[in-house]
Design an enzyme around this catalytic site. Structure first.
Site, PDB file in Angstrom:
ATOM      1  N   CYS A 206     -11.610  -4.318 -55.768  1.00  0.00           N
ATOM      2  CA  CYS A 206     -10.330  -3.709 -56.091  1.00  0.00           C
ATOM      3  C   CYS A 206      -9.286  -4.269 -55.137  1.00  0.00           C
ATOM      4  O   CYS A 206      -9.440  -5.379 -54.635  1.00  0.00           O
ATOM      5  CB  CYS A 206     -10.424  -2.184 -56.011  1.00  0.00           C
ATOM      6  SG  CYS A 206     -10.822  -1.565 -54.368  1.00  0.00           S
TER       7      CYS A 206
ATOM      8  N   HIS B  63     -29.003   0.079 -21.666  1.00  0.00           N
ATOM      9  CA  HIS B  63     -28.485   1.447 -21.702  1.00  0.00           C
ATOM     10  C   HIS B  63     -29.634   2.388 -21.344  1.00  0.00           C
ATOM     11  O   HIS B  63     -30.568   2.570 -22.129  1.00  0.00           O
ATOM     12  CB  HIS B  63     -27.931   1.778 -23.089  1.00  0.00           C
ATOM     13  CG  HIS B  63     -27.079   3.007 -23.132  1.00  0.00           C
ATOM     14  ND1 HIS B  63     -27.586   4.274 -22.990  1.00  0.00           N
ATOM     15  CD2 HIS B  63     -25.728   3.154 -23.271  1.00  0.00           C
ATOM     16  CE1 HIS B  63     -26.609   5.153 -23.061  1.00  0.00           C
ATOM     17  NE2 HIS B  63     -25.461   4.501 -23.237  1.00  0.00           N
TER      18      HIS B  63
END
Length: 694
Positions: free
Chosen positions: A24, A613
């Site tokens: 679109c 981490h």
């Protein structure tokens, strides 16, 4: 963009997983065999992608923005797409029917039908609205009076330019709706065009047709007539009344007509021999649907549209403040689901039947609140030197302010950071309140609500104040309260530091940060000075050893969605053994060292950017349980201690101790291979990085 195209194709499962592919104004739209294979975070990490929107069934949307046409073409031009076999329309429909479940599937299909009937028309609607905006500007400066009884010829021609779009809009909608329902789109278009011909509209001329009667809809207004042609001598019926309406701009008519046409058209194809279908299927469809539309579907559609419009008009007249606040508040929730199209259809119906619309003004408050929130994100990204978000926000803001298109903002930013929604809604309320207090705003044509179309709204002062209130309220709310959680801001800073640290792995000027932990401070300066002595072997080493003793697990098994999806990069995770310390997995330079001690980044001597981490959500511990041993800028050897961790503190606080180690600059290398899950020590290789092929 070629890498973007290939990465998107890979992320959706390749050509074999695609049954239908289109786009679109801002989004790539996929219908897939199996949408469960698509990793949303992986898609959103691709350069050029603003967001990903999983839908019901196996439909998937990927938001690109203004470059969507180019990306769509590049994906279609990929060799694997050209060599792949596309499923037939019948296969696609059969698969969709097989997956349908209950009422939700019916509702989804209905709004998908509405959306696909309008979406391809957005560019021409935008173009026509800008022509109108240009005329409104000229009128505001006194150059021309567009409402004069006698106008110059050039204005008459310019009016034909924008009216071509709006008058023939029903035919365009019929074409798209027919394609959506898999019937010949020109048949549906021809049915609607039959209502727009001079032959049909000329039936209202009572001088030429004695059986036609007209009456004034509004007393004293000869231009507002309701005419009915009485068709006489109809077999078995006698006289049949034909209501004559101006169907120019009436979008409800094709939306209601095409599904009925589809039933007739497909039914005829089943019973008419294939060798004569080309002649008789359109012919019989015309003979059934054209009269049905003129006598029943058309008048019924206008009655429905006028009824809905009258209900909203009553609310707008009775409680303008409530109406002006409700419209902008519901739009942010309707647009992502495609449920805003019925309101857009009502706007067009209002203009076609009464000559003006009162919904678009309050809708502008939502659009400008959306753009204001995006401007706030842009401000913060400039302040924080967040290059990626700055690019996303600047493109989305430009598309919004000058094109009136909200999708790049909505999908690229707002739906990814949910804190924005309540902040943006305050702007919607502020803008709606101003417009409501001003007793509403009207426009005489359908336009996209952008800066360029402000002169189209009346009173322009009320509308301008309303959208300004919406924009600046949302902007200030985002700037003051931010659009990210503390964790998102921390991770963004870490990722930014890793991605921007492209200096050589070792430099003579490298110096330790003054805030280094006491244990590391004495040795920091000598190590930095010895940095140039990294061996050729270290510079060529593309392996990473385990950052701690324990047991490795696949990154996909990590509870944190960002790590599990590979959004921060590929790698591995380690469940720590008792008393394990965190060590450097390679020779290199510390590029990130959080003050809380929970995360470290290293750029290896060979150029691999590594993020470690420690635990999940451990930033919330604010340093408790962590004893950092290095600081940003320190040079480390493989096995050097980065931090000592009290794992019991993490567990007692309710956080997971699993520790991911990922490669954040994967695009600079080839394949990145993690080791199989199992027990490891700090000398065991757990990740192998391959050089990028030339």
């Amino acid at each position: 963009m070629s890498n973007t195209a290939q990465e998107i194709l890979d992320a959706v499962g390749g050509p074999g997983n695609i049954t239908h592919f289109t786009h679109c104004a801002t989004r790539l739209r996929f219908e897939l065999n199996d949408a469960s294979v698509v990793d949303k975070d992986r898609v959103e990490a691709i350069d050029g992608v603003l967001g990903a929107v999983p839908q019901s069934g196996d439909r998937y949307q990927i938001v690109i923005g203004g470059a969507v046409q180019s990306v769509f073409n590049e994906i279609n031009n990929l060799p694997s797409m050209k060599s792949g076999t596309a499923a037939s329309n019948d296969d696609v429909k059969a698969a969709a029917r097989a997956k349908a479940r209950g009422k939700n599937a019916i509702v989804d299909a209905f709004f998908e039908y509405l959306s696909d009937s309008f979406r391809p028309l957005l560019p021409v609607l935008l173009g026509a609205s800008l022509i109108l905006a240009f005329l409104a500007v000229l009128e505001a400066f006194g150059v021309v009076d567009t409402h004069a009884k006698i106008i110059p010829a050039w204005l008459g021609y310019v009016n034909s330019m924008w009216r071509a779009v709006f008058y023939f809009l029903p035919a365009m909608v019929a074409y798209n709706a027919s394609k959506k329902l898999d019937i010949d789109p020109w048949v549906g278009t021809a049915v609607i065009l039959s209502l727009l011909t001079p032959n049909f509209t000329g039936l209202s001329n009572t001088d030429k047709f004695a059986s036609t009667t007209c009456f004034q809809l509004v007393e004293g207004r000869d231009d507002l007539l309701q005419c009915t042609a009485h068709i006489e001598n109809v077999p078995l019926i006698g006289t049949l009344p034909l209501q004559l309406s101006d169907y120019g701009g009436q979008v409800f008519v094709p939306l209601l007509m095409v599904p009925i046409l589809a039933l007739v058209y497909k039914g005829l194809k089943k019973i008419i021999p294939s060798n004569v279908q080309m002649v008789f299927v359109p012919f019989i469809s015309f003979m059934i649907i054209m009269p049905l539309t003129a006598f029943l579907i058309g008048p019924l559609s206008i009655w429905i549209g006028n009824g809905l419009g009258a209900g909203l008009a009553w609310l707008n007249a009775t409680a303008p403040i409530i109406f002006a606040i409700i419209i902008p508040i519901i739009y942010p929730f309707l647009v992502p689901l495609g449920l805003h199209w019925p309101l857009n259809a009502l706007q067009l119906a209002n203009i076609a039947s009464t000559g003006s619309d009162f919904i678009q003004g309050p809708m502008g408050a939502w659009n400008f609140a959306c753009f204001g929130a995006t401007a706030g994100v842009l401000f913060l990204s400039i302040r924080d030197r967040d290059t990626d978000m700055r690019q996303t926000a600047s493109g989305a803001l430009a598309a919004g302010l000058f094109g009136g298109i909200s999708e790049p903002s909505l999908y690229g930013i707002h739906l990814r950071f949910k804190r924005i929604y309540p902040l943006m809604l305050t702007g919607c309320v502020a803008g709606g309140l101003v417009i409501g207090i001003g007793r509403g705003v009207i426009t005489h044509t359908f336009v996209f609500t952008s800066l360029l179309t402000i002169p189209v709204f009346s009173p322009m002062a009320v509308y301008s104040l309303g959208i300004a209130a919406a924009f600046f309220t949302a902007f200030l709310m985002v700037v003051f309260f931010d659009y990210r959680t503390k964790e998102q801001k921390a991770e963004a800073r870490a990722k930014k530091s890793l991605l921007e640290d492209d200096a050589p792995a070792v430099a003579p000027s490298a110096a330790p940060a003054p805030a280094a932990a006491p244990a590391a401070a004495p040795a920091a300066a000598p190590v930095a000075e010895d940095a140039p002595a990294f061996s050729d072997e270290a510079k060529a080493d593309l392996t990473l050893t385990s950052p701690m003793a324990g047991t490795t697990v696949a990154l996909s098994d990590v509870a944190d969605e960002a790590f599990a999806a590979g959004a921060l990069g590929p790698g591995i995770a380690v469940s720590p053994a008792a008393g394990a310390v965190v060590v450097a997995p390679c020779d290199g330079k510390v590029s990130v060292a959080f003050p809380t001690g929970h995360a470290y980044g290293i750029k290896s001597a060979s150029g691999v950017q590594v993020l470690i981490h420690i635990g999940m959500d451990t930033v919330k511990l604010e340093g408790r349980g962590f004893t950092p041993r290095v600081a940003k800028g320190d040079v480390v050897k493989r096995g050097d201690v980065l931090a000592e961790v009290d794992w019991d503190v993490i567990r007692e606080a309710g956080y997971d101790t699993i520790t991911p180690m990922v490669v954040t600059n994967k695009k600079k290398f080839g394949e990145i291979t993690p080791a199989a899950p199992g027990p490891v020590g700090i000398t065991d290789t757990v990740v192998t990085v391959s050089p990028k092929e030339a």
